[in-house]
Design a protein around this motif. Structure first.
Motif, PDB file in Angstrom:
ATOM      1  N   PHE A 108       0.922  -1.296   0.063  1.00  0.00           N
ATOM      2  CA  PHE A 108      -0.116   0.018  -0.151  1.00  0.00           C
ATOM      3  C   PHE A 108       0.810   1.190  -0.006  1.00  0.00           C
ATOM      4  CE2 PHE A 108      -2.607  -3.315   1.868  1.00  0.00           C
ATOM      5  CZ  PHE A 108      -3.738  -3.065   1.283  1.00  0.00           C
ATOM      6  N   ILE A 109       0.635   2.199  -0.981  1.00  0.00           N
ATOM      7  CA  ILE A 109       1.586   3.443  -1.192  1.00  0.00           C
ATOM      8  C   ILE A 109       0.626   4.808  -1.045  1.00  0.00           C
ATOM      9  CG2 ILE A 109       3.160   4.429  -2.512  1.00  0.00           C
ATOM     10  CD1 ILE A 109       3.812   1.846  -3.672  1.00  0.00           C
ATOM     11  N   GLU A 110       0.840   5.266  -0.187  1.00  0.00           N
ATOM     12  CA  GLU A 110       0.182   6.735  -0.053  1.00  0.00           C
ATOM     13  C   GLU A 110       1.033   7.640  -0.780  1.00  0.00           C
ATOM     14  OE1 GLU A 110      -2.724   9.456   0.283  1.00  0.00           O
ATOM     15  OE2 GLU A 110      -3.071   7.403   1.107  1.00  0.00           O
ATOM     16  N   LEU A 111       0.328   8.366  -1.715  1.00  0.00           N
ATOM     17  CA  LEU A 111       1.297   9.268  -2.554  1.00  0.00           C
ATOM     18  C   LEU A 111       1.006  10.615  -2.124  1.00  0.00           C
ATOM     19  CD1 LEU A 111       0.738   8.094  -5.906  1.00  0.00           C
ATOM     20  CD2 LEU A 111       2.768   7.622  -4.654  1.00  0.00           C
ATOM     21  N   LYS A 112       2.098  11.456  -1.860  1.00  0.00           N
ATOM     22  CA  LYS A 112       2.006  12.844  -1.380  1.00  0.00           C
ATOM     23  C   LYS A 112       2.936  13.792  -2.074  1.00  0.00           C
ATOM     24  CE  LYS A 112      -0.937  12.386   2.047  1.00  0.00           C
ATOM     25  NZ  LYS A 112      -2.288  12.956   1.664  1.00  0.00           N
ATOM     26  N   SER A 113       2.620  15.134  -2.334  1.00  0.00           N
ATOM     27  CA  SER A 113       3.406  15.884  -2.864  1.00  0.00           C
ATOM     28  C   SER A 113       4.603  16.577  -2.029  1.00  0.00           C
ATOM     29  CB  SER A 113       2.680  17.317  -3.360  1.00  0.00           C
ATOM     30  OG  SER A 113       2.142  18.053  -2.016  1.00  0.00           O
ATOM     31  N   ASP A 114       5.503  17.161  -2.378  1.00  0.00           N
ATOM     32  CA  ASP A 114       6.592  17.470  -1.631  1.00  0.00           C
ATOM     33  C   ASP A 114       5.916  18.080  -0.164  1.00  0.00           C
ATOM     34  OD1 ASP A 114       8.400  16.598  -3.067  1.00  0.00           O
ATOM     35  OD2 ASP A 114       8.813  18.698  -4.016  1.00  0.00           O
ATOM     36  N   LYS A 115       4.878  19.167  -0.148  1.00  0.00           N
ATOM     37  CA  LYS A 115       4.424  19.677   1.040  1.00  0.00           C
ATOM     38  C   LYS A 115       3.240  18.999   1.360  1.00  0.00           C
ATOM     39  CE  LYS A 115       6.054  23.979  -0.739  1.00  0.00           C
ATOM     40  NZ  LYS A 115       5.652  25.490  -1.075  1.00  0.00           N
ATOM     41  N   GLY A 116       2.741  17.702   1.025  1.00  0.00           N
ATOM     42  CA  GLY A 116       1.797  17.044   1.464  1.00  0.00           C
ATOM     43  C   GLY A 116       1.891  16.391   2.898  1.00  0.00           C
ATOM     44  N   ARG A 117       0.657  16.183   3.508  1.00  0.00           N
ATOM     45  CA  ARG A 117       0.771  15.666   4.905  1.00  0.00           C
ATOM     46  C   ARG A 117      -0.266  14.602   4.974  1.00  0.00           C
ATOM     47  NH1 ARG A 117       1.401  21.091   8.683  1.00  0.00           N
ATOM     48  NH2 ARG A 117       3.663  21.402   7.968  1.00  0.00           N
ATOM     49  N   LEU A 118      -0.187  13.572   5.616  1.00  0.00           N
ATOM     50  CA  LEU A 118      -1.020  12.484   5.990  1.00  0.00           C
ATOM     51  C   LEU A 118      -2.185  13.012   7.064  1.00  0.00           C
ATOM     52  CD1 LEU A 118       0.888   9.215   6.844  1.00  0.00           C
ATOM     53  CD2 LEU A 118      -0.605   9.695   4.653  1.00  0.00           C
ATOM     54  N   ARG A 119      -3.356  12.854   6.600  1.00  0.00           N
ATOM     55  CA  ARG A 119      -4.346  13.221   7.353  1.00  0.00           C
ATOM     56  C   ARG A 119      -4.309  12.280   8.609  1.00  0.00           C
ATOM     57  NH1 ARG A 119      -6.978  13.700   2.337  1.00  0.00           N
ATOM     58  NH2 ARG A 119      -8.111  11.600   2.801  1.00  0.00           N
ATOM     59  N   LYS A 120      -5.179  12.376   9.428  1.00  0.00           N
ATOM     60  CA  LYS A 120      -5.210  11.330  10.791  1.00  0.00           C
ATOM     61  C   LYS A 120      -5.595  10.171  10.473  1.00  0.00           C
ATOM     62  CE  LYS A 120      -6.930  10.695  15.367  1.00  0.00           C
ATOM     63  NZ  LYS A 120      -7.548  11.062  16.503  1.00  0.00           N
ATOM     64  N   ASN A 121      -6.802  10.236   9.498  1.00  0.00           N
ATOM     65  CA  ASN A 121      -7.444   8.796   9.339  1.00  0.00           C
ATOM     66  C   ASN A 121      -6.489   8.007   8.232  1.00  0.00           C
ATOM     67  OD1 ASN A 121      -8.104  10.796   7.325  1.00  0.00           O
ATOM     68  ND2 ASN A 121      -9.591   9.432   6.546  1.00  0.00           N
ATOM     69  N   GLN A 122      -5.674   8.833   7.571  1.00  0.00           N
ATOM     70  CA  GLN A 122      -4.942   7.866   6.489  1.00  0.00           C
ATOM     71  C   GLN A 122      -3.829   7.221   7.181  1.00  0.00           C
ATOM     72  OE1 GLN A 122      -3.722  11.467   4.148  1.00  0.00           O
ATOM     73  NE2 GLN A 122      -4.687  10.713   2.283  1.00  0.00           N
ATOM     74  N   GLN A 123      -3.031   8.008   8.221  1.00  0.00           N
ATOM     75  CA  GLN A 123      -2.124   7.333   9.050  1.00  0.00           C
ATOM     76  C   GLN A 123      -2.722   6.145   9.726  1.00  0.00           C
ATOM     77  OE1 GLN A 123       1.053   8.397   9.378  1.00  0.00           O
ATOM     78  NE2 GLN A 123       1.153   6.185  10.630  1.00  0.00           N
ATOM     79  N   GLU A 124      -3.721   6.384  10.405  1.00  0.00           N
ATOM     80  CA  GLU A 124      -4.710   5.129  11.095  1.00  0.00           C
ATOM     81  C   GLU A 124      -4.767   3.936  10.160  1.00  0.00           C
ATOM     82  OE1 GLU A 124      -8.247   7.034  12.728  1.00  0.00           O
ATOM     83  OE2 GLU A 124      -7.109   8.067  14.241  1.00  0.00           O
ATOM     84  N   VAL A 125      -5.369   4.120   8.905  1.00  0.00           N
ATOM     85  CA  VAL A 125      -5.525   3.175   8.111  1.00  0.00           C
ATOM     86  C   VAL A 125      -4.202   2.241   7.525  1.00  0.00           C
ATOM     87  CG1 VAL A 125      -6.015   2.474   5.423  1.00  0.00           C
ATOM     88  CG2 VAL A 125      -7.677   3.834   6.878  1.00  0.00           C
ATOM     89  N   LEU A 126      -3.067   3.219   7.386  1.00  0.00           N
ATOM     90  CA  LEU A 126      -1.618   2.643   7.168  1.00  0.00           C
ATOM     91  C   LEU A 126      -1.259   1.842   8.381  1.00  0.00           C
ATOM     92  CD1 LEU A 126      -0.017   5.538   5.127  1.00  0.00           C
ATOM     93  CD2 LEU A 126      -1.005   3.408   4.346  1.00  0.00           C
ATOM     94  N   GLU A 127      -1.421   2.160   9.596  1.00  0.00           N
ATOM     95  CA  GLU A 127      -0.842   1.576  10.806  1.00  0.00           C
ATOM     96  C   GLU A 127      -1.700   0.177  10.857  1.00  0.00           C
ATOM     97  OE1 GLU A 127      -1.642   4.426  13.977  1.00  0.00           O
ATOM     98  OE2 GLU A 127       0.054   5.611  13.356  1.00  0.00           O
ATOM     99  N   LYS A 128      -3.207   0.292  10.619  1.00  0.00           N
ATOM    100  CA  LYS A 128      -3.888  -0.925  10.761  1.00  0.00           C
ATOM    101  C   LYS A 128      -3.337  -1.826   9.673  1.00  0.00           C
ATOM    102  CE  LYS A 128      -7.773   0.979  12.713  1.00  0.00           C
ATOM    103  NZ  LYS A 128      -9.426   1.467  12.828  1.00  0.00           N
ATOM    104  N   LEU A 129      -3.215  -1.582   8.306  1.00  0.00           N
ATOM    105  CA  LEU A 129      -2.679  -2.431   7.347  1.00  0.00           C
ATOM    106  C   LEU A 129      -1.422  -3.011   7.982  1.00  0.00           C
ATOM    107  CD1 LEU A 129      -3.710  -0.259   4.433  1.00  0.00           C
ATOM    108  CD2 LEU A 129      -4.924  -2.346   4.813  1.00  0.00           C
ATOM    109  N   SER A 130      -0.478  -2.134   8.287  1.00  0.00           N
ATOM    110  CA  SER A 130       0.924  -2.648   8.723  1.00  0.00           C
ATOM    111  C   SER A 130       0.687  -3.950   9.904  1.00  0.00           C
ATOM    112  CB  SER A 130       1.749  -1.437   9.248  1.00  0.00           C
ATOM    113  OG  SER A 130       2.097  -0.584   8.320  1.00  0.00           O
ATOM    114  N   LEU A 131      -0.189  -3.587  10.814  1.00  0.00           N
ATOM    115  CA  LEU A 131      -0.400  -4.513  11.897  1.00  0.00           C
ATOM    116  C   LEU A 131      -1.167  -5.740  11.283  1.00  0.00           C
ATOM    117  CD1 LEU A 131      -2.094  -2.207  14.619  1.00  0.00           C
ATOM    118  CD2 LEU A 131       0.204  -3.414  14.718  1.00  0.00           C
ATOM    119  N   CYS A 132      -1.657  -5.868  10.115  1.00  0.00           N
ATOM    120  CA  CYS A 132      -2.118  -6.973   9.584  1.00  0.00           C
ATOM    121  C   CYS A 132      -1.032  -7.578   8.545  1.00  0.00           C
ATOM    122  CB  CYS A 132      -3.486  -6.716   8.560  1.00  0.00           C
ATOM    123  SG  CYS A 132      -4.770  -6.249   9.466  1.00  0.00           S
ATOM    124  N   GLY A 133       0.249  -7.205   8.567  1.00  0.00           N
ATOM    125  CA  GLY A 133       1.304  -7.926   8.011  1.00  0.00           C
ATOM    126  C   GLY A 133       1.400  -7.271   6.558  1.00  0.00           C
TER     127      GLY A 133
END
Length: 70
Positions: free
Chosen positions: A22-47
């Motif tokens: 899973f790859i989240e694409l951001k521009s140079d100045k882009g930032r993750l929203r809280k919900n995006q970070q949470e989703v990536l963390e959950k996906l990581s926990l699933c392996g």
């Protein structure tokens, strides 16, 4: 995530199961929203393998790193 890639088991024999990238694409100045970070963390926990990429080089390094480790 902006990009989702299913990887067959043959590429990850150590894991004994297929995995997803899973790859989240951001521009140079882009930032993750809280919900995006949470989703990536959950996906990581699933392996699954997750990355926030700010450039094509980030994407290449992420993918090479995964396949070099397996």
């Amino acid at each position: 995530p902006d990009i989702e890639v299913a990887v067959p088991l043959t590429y990850f024999p150590k894991n004994k199961r297929p995995a997803m990238l899973f790859i989240e694409l951001k521009s140079d100045k882009g930032r993750l929203r809280k919900n995006q970070q949470e989703v990536l963390e959950k996906l990581s926990l699933c392996g699954h393998y997750c990355c926030v990429a700010y450039s094509l080089q980030d994407v290449e390094d992420f993918i090479k790193g995964i396949f070099d480790d397996n």
